[in-house]
Design an enzyme around this catalytic site. Sequence first.
Site, PDB file in Angstrom:
ATOM      1  CG  MET A 109      42.582  37.800  39.309  1.00 19.12           C
ATOM      2  SD  MET A 109      41.114  38.307  38.396  1.00 19.12           S
ATOM      3  CE  MET A 109      40.655  36.805  37.565  1.00 19.12           C
ATOM      4  CE  LYS A 110      46.101  31.987  43.431  1.00 25.72           C
ATOM      5  NZ  LYS A 110      47.288  31.722  44.226  1.00 25.72           N
ATOM      6  CG  ASN A 156      49.774  32.253  39.732  1.00 19.87           C
ATOM      7  OD1 ASN A 156      49.039  31.294  39.920  1.00 19.87           O
ATOM      8  ND2 ASN A 156      50.843  32.174  38.964  1.00 19.87           N
ATOM      9  CB  CYS A 157      45.836  38.139  40.899  1.00 16.89           C
ATOM     10  SG  CYS A 157      45.050  39.479  41.780  1.00 16.89           S
ATOM     11  CG  ASP A 158      46.876  36.393  46.973  1.00  9.16           C
ATOM     12  OD1 ASP A 158      47.073  35.259  46.469  1.00  9.16           O
ATOM     13  OD2 ASP A 158      47.667  36.923  47.765  1.00  9.16           O
TER      14      ASP A 158
END
Length: 115
Positions: A14-15, A10-12
């Site tokens: 990472m996205k 859920n890390c931005d």
Amino acid sequence: MAITIYGIKNCDTMKKARAWLDSHGVAYSFHDYKAEGIDKARLQRWAKEIGWETLLNRAGTTFRKLDDAAKEGLNESKAIALMLEQPSMIKRPVLDLGGKLVVGFKPEIYAKDVK
């Protein structure tokens, strides 16, 4: 060459990194070290390759919430112990290109290093 991206689902950041890889047709596997864990030997290998200072996410809330005693006298051994205990302290993403590690996400670096 097998590419693995390590991080937290859920890390931005990472996205953004995963979206970049997907949009450039790069095949990779994803290792969520919050869900799947991370082993000490891997962290030690990464620390040796890129330095524990690069690997430890000091800007994140998990690190900032530590008491001063936990932050005091920080060295590689202590940093690895902290990252094992709380994987969200590992900077994200860690992209393992099978011979080179890229930490963090910058599109221009991915464009240069990811083949």
